[in-house]
Structure formats: C-alpha cells, structure tokens
Design a protein around this motif. Structure first.
Motif, PDB file in Angstrom:
ATOM      1  N   SER A 209     -26.423  80.875  28.480  1.00 31.50           N
ATOM      2  CA  SER A 209     -24.967  80.904  28.299  1.00 31.50           C
ATOM      3  C   SER A 209     -24.268  79.723  28.972  1.00 31.50           C
ATOM      4  N   ALA A 210     -24.795  79.247  30.105  1.00 30.95           N
ATOM      5  CA  ALA A 210     -24.175  78.102  30.779  1.00 30.95           C
ATOM      6  C   ALA A 210     -24.228  76.865  29.898  1.00 30.95           C
ATOM      7  N   ALA A 211     -25.352  76.678  29.213  1.00 28.25           N
ATOM      8  CA  ALA A 211     -25.496  75.504  28.342  1.00 28.25           C
ATOM      9  C   ALA A 211     -24.605  75.603  27.112  1.00 28.25           C
ATOM     10  N   THR A 212     -24.642  76.758  26.439  1.00 24.96           N
ATOM     11  CA  THR A 212     -23.836  76.896  25.221  1.00 24.96           C
ATOM     12  C   THR A 212     -22.337  76.942  25.548  1.00 24.96           C
ATOM     13  N   GLY A 213     -21.984  77.563  26.666  1.00 21.70           N
ATOM     14  CA  GLY A 213     -20.576  77.615  27.055  1.00 21.70           C
ATOM     15  C   GLY A 213     -20.031  76.240  27.401  1.00 21.70           C
ATOM     16  N   ALA A 214     -20.816  75.439  28.153  1.00 18.89           N
ATOM     17  CA  ALA A 214     -20.375  74.079  28.505  1.00 18.89           C
ATOM     18  C   ALA A 214     -20.243  73.222  27.253  1.00 18.89           C
ATOM     19  N   LEU A 215     -21.171  73.402  26.312  1.00 22.97           N
ATOM     20  CA  LEU A 215     -21.075  72.654  25.053  1.00 22.97           C
ATOM     21  C   LEU A 215     -19.784  73.019  24.327  1.00 22.97           C
ATOM     22  N   ALA A 216     -19.484  74.314  24.267  1.00 25.76           N
ATOM     23  CA  ALA A 216     -18.277  74.761  23.570  1.00 25.76           C
ATOM     24  C   ALA A 216     -17.018  74.164  24.197  1.00 25.76           C
TER      25      ALA A 216
ATOM     26  N   TYR B  18     -14.734  73.773  15.142  1.00 27.21           N
ATOM     27  CA  TYR B  18     -15.737  74.674  14.570  1.00 27.21           C
ATOM     28  C   TYR B  18     -16.896  74.861  15.542  1.00 27.21           C
ATOM     29  N   GLN B  19     -17.376  73.752  16.113  1.00 29.86           N
ATOM     30  CA  GLN B  19     -18.497  73.842  17.042  1.00 29.86           C
ATOM     31  C   GLN B  19     -18.122  74.623  18.298  1.00 29.86           C
ATOM     32  N   SER B  20     -16.880  74.456  18.766  1.00 28.83           N
ATOM     33  CA  SER B  20     -16.424  75.222  19.936  1.00 28.83           C
ATOM     34  C   SER B  20     -16.482  76.715  19.657  1.00 28.83           C
ATOM     35  N   ALA B  21     -15.938  77.110  18.501  1.00 27.34           N
ATOM     36  CA  ALA B  21     -15.968  78.526  18.130  1.00 27.34           C
ATOM     37  C   ALA B  21     -17.403  79.015  17.964  1.00 27.34           C
ATOM     38  N   TYR B  22     -18.219  78.191  17.349  1.00 29.35           N
ATOM     39  CA  TYR B  22     -19.617  78.512  17.070  1.00 29.35           C
ATOM     40  C   TYR B  22     -20.393  78.784  18.361  1.00 29.35           C
ATOM     41  N   TYR B  23     -20.266  77.874  19.327  1.00 30.03           N
ATOM     42  CA  TYR B  23     -21.029  78.040  20.564  1.00 30.03           C
ATOM     43  C   TYR B  23     -20.389  79.045  21.518  1.00 30.03           C
ATOM     44  N   LEU B  24     -19.095  79.263  21.408  1.00 35.85           N
ATOM     45  CA  LEU B  24     -18.499  80.365  22.163  1.00 35.85           C
ATOM     46  C   LEU B  24     -19.046  81.694  21.659  1.00 35.85           C
ATOM     47  N   GLY B  25     -19.290  81.771  20.356  1.00 40.36           N
ATOM     48  CA  GLY B  25     -19.922  82.960  19.797  1.00 40.36           C
ATOM     49  C   GLY B  25     -21.301  83.174  20.388  1.00 40.36           C
ATOM     50  N   SER B  26     -22.044  82.088  20.586  1.00 41.14           N
ATOM     51  CA  SER B  26     -23.361  82.179  21.195  1.00 41.14           C
ATOM     52  C   SER B  26     -23.282  82.604  22.649  1.00 41.14           C
TER      53      SER B  26
END
Length: 416
Positions: A72-79, A360-368
C-alpha cells in the motif's frame, strides 16, 4: 488543360499528413517493445512484495495488515505523485520523465532488500512508488500524441500487457527465489530484472515527434485539472478505474495468505507460480482494441465486469482448481476493463492529456491502496470485490442512459 492536370491542381501541395505511428510504421514495434519493457519494470517493482507478504510477516514478526503496508505504501505514493509527475512531463517531455522515473525506481529497488526493519522497508517502498509515478503519468500521454487514434486502444493494450507480464514475472521470481534463498534475495532478483527492462526501454523508445512543451505554472496545472474533473465522462472513467483496481488489488494481496493456509497449505514457490494467471491478462488487455471494435466501449466494459464477478464467486470454493479458474476470470476481466477505460481517457482528453491520464492513474492506484488486507478474510475480499463490480455496472449503465439521451436530443435538434 487536360483532365489529369486539372485534378492534380486541386490537391494542395503542402497538405498536412498524419505521420503519427500505426502498426505498419517502422517505429511502432520499437515503441511497443520499449513501453512493454517499461510496463514490466513498473509492475514488477510496484508489487514486488505482494507475493512475499507471509514471509515478510514471519521475518519481522508482524501481522498481515502491517506487512501489507509494503504494498500500500508503494501504490499510495504513486497515486499521490502521478499528477505532479504529469506536470513535469508536460514541461520536460514524456521520454525524459519516464527515463528518470525508472532510473530512480531501480536504484531504490536495489536498496530495498537491505531494509533493516519493516519501517525502513515501508519507507523505501513509498519512495519507489513515488519514483514509478512518472511512468504511467507519461506513457499514456506519449501514446496519445505519437500514435494515430485508430491504433491507440491496441497500443495502450500492449502497454497494459507489459504491466501484466511484469506483475506475473515479478511474483513468480520472488516466489521461487524466496523459497530457495529468502525474501530479501527475491527482492534483489526483481531489482536486477527491472534494471534490464529500464535499459531496454531507454535503448528502444523513439524520440517524441509531436510533443509540445507546456508550462509548469501551478495556475495552468490547476486549470487543466479542473477542466478534466468537470468532464462527466472522464469522471466516470476515473471511478471505473478505481473500482476495477480495488477488486484486483484486494484479490492479489489476500490470495497469498489464503493459499498458504489450510485447506491448501501451498509452499511459497508454488504460490508464486499461481501468478502465471497474469498471462490471461496479457491476452485480454492486448485484445481490448478488438473488443471495443466489435462491442463498443460500454459493451466491452459489461463483458469485463461480468467476467470479473463470475471469477469472484467461483473463487469462494475450497477447491484449488476452482480458485485458479476464478483467478483466471478475475484477471481477464480486470485487464480488459482497465485497457478499455484508460484508452478512452486518452481519446476523450483533447488538451492536457498528461493530467487527464494522471488523474486516472491516481484513482486507479488509490483503488489498489484502499484495502491492504481485509479483516474478513477471503469471503470479505470477495464481498468487497462484488460491491466494486456493482459500482462499475452502475456507472456504465448511467453512461449508457446519458449517451442515449444525448443521441435523442441530437436527433430532435436535427429534425427542427
């Protein structure tokens, strides 16, 4: 004057030609392989700890929820960082930002195996996710500018296919290497694989021919973001991306814990091999262009959500073949839906494509990142997934109603 000369004189000598790439263009294959390699590196690094969560939990003596923060730290930071990275790509170019992002991410990837504690591991993974944000923030915009519209869905499908190969290979490598030499060696192997992919990407990606530098002005960025958020179609696509990724992220985060426990009790290497299922996603994302051509965007989305829901329900059985078939259907539905939604974002946005893609990518990775580990176990994960699928269906149905209403209004206007 002869008829032939009259005909020739009517054609402007300096008529503009569309020199953007198509599948028959010389540079199309190089571009496809380059972005495929970038997709492999991105997903392999981003989810490198996902198949290792049980091993990380045991090594640091922490709960599943605590260990899942390494994902989650990786996907959240990406978002969070994908939008600022998109602004940098508008100013300095898509190619430069993607190259810099991969360079930083692979360097951090080589440091991650030496993390002395869970806190350090989570911090390094957050830095890695922030660095990787430059790839999805720029790749979609690069494709929208350099590829002809008719070939865009197929081109983005190939990039998404690279994501699926990266996710699969990273998890398989980590699974078997961890079983033989431990989870730290597994993360080192993924880091080395990402180095190779980054070098291939840099060597093959053609220089951008249609990029026009923009401004780094915060006011201009805010105006572009407001414009995209005011577009109802883009908002629906962002929500669809987030909901699809909520299903996928939850399923593949929890599946390792389910398979390591009774009644399955599988070893780490075998669990890693389960991710061969990602090959199905490679096929379904690459076929997204064909699906849209035959069924339309909404038809392709309906097929994707139906497939995903069927897989979720099937995975509830305490039978390994049923669980595997369920994962196949979930993966196929997710990657097809993601390819359709992300390509439609690039097609819909006429200006500020990098920002449109970044949102779109922000929403996408926040979903992750929305669910690291569900306390309800597998049944709770399936319930969450079904609720997300229902959300996608509701949004798509609403979009269908809106499109029909607009069509009727146009017909009524034309009759007047």
């Amino acid at each position: 004057m002869s008829p032939a000369s009259t005909k020739a004189s009517t054609i402007p000598v300096d008529a503009p030609t569309d020199d953007r790439l198509t599948p028959s263009s010389p540079g199309y294959r190089r571009m496809s392989f380059a972005l495929f390699a970038a997709g492999v590196a991105t997903f392999a690094l981003l989810y490198s700890t996902q198949a290792l969560l049980p091993a990380v939990s045991a090594s640091f003596g922490v709960s599943a929820s605590a260990a899942s923060w390494t994902v989650s730290a990786a996907t959240g930071a990406l978002a969070l960082c994908v939008l600022p990275m998109s602004a940098l790509s508008e100013r300095f170019g898509r190619r430069w930002v993607m190259t810099a992002s991969l360079a930083v991410a692979v360097v951090v990837g080589l440091l991650v195996p030496f993390a002395p504690s869970l806190e350090w591991l989570v911090a390094l993974r957050a830095v890695q996710g922030a660095a990787l944000a430059g790839v999805p923030a720029s790749a979609m915009a690069y494709l929208a500018e350099e590829v002809r519209p008719k070939a865009l869905v197929a081109a983005i499908g190939l990039f998404v296919a690279g994501n699926s190969i990266g996710g699969m290979s990273g998890r398989i490598v980590t699974g078997w290497v961890a079983q033989l030499w431990g989870w730290r060696a597994a993360l080192a192997a993924v880091g080395l694989m990402a180095v190779v992919c980054a070098l291939v990407f840099r060597a093959l990606l053609p220089k951008a021919r249609h990029f026009t530098p923009g401004s780094l002005s915060p006011k201009a960025l805010a105006k572009s973001v407001r414009g995209h958020l005011a577009n109802p179609l883009l908002l629906r696509l962002y929500a669809i991306g987030a909901l699809f990724m909520t299903v996928f992220g939850a399923v593949y985060t929890v599946i390792g814990y389910r398979l390591v426990e009774a009644p399955f009790s599988l070893p780490q290497g075998v669990i890693g091999s389960i991710f061969l299922v990602y090959l199905v996603g490679t096929v379904s994302s690459a076929a997204a262009g064909t699906l849209v051509a035959r069924m339309g965007r909404r038809g392709a989305l309906y097929l994707a959500v139906t497939t995903t829901a069927a897989g979720l329900l099937l995975s509830l059985a305490d039978s390994l073949p049923a669980v595997l078939l369920g994962l196949v259907l979930i993966t196929a539905g997710f990657f097809a839906g993601h390819a359709v939604a992300s390509s439609e974002v690039s097609r819909t946005a006429k200006t500020g494509r990098a920002q449109a893609s970044a949102l779109y990518q922000s929403a996408y990775y926040l979903g992750s990142s929305a669910i690291a580990f569900h306390s309800g176990g597998w049944a709770g994960t399936v319930l969450l997934g079904l609720l997300a699928v229902l959300g996608v269906v509701s949004i798509t149905l609403y979009g269908t109603r809106v499109a029909r209403a607009e069509h009727r209004l146009l017909l009524a206007t034309a009759r007047r």
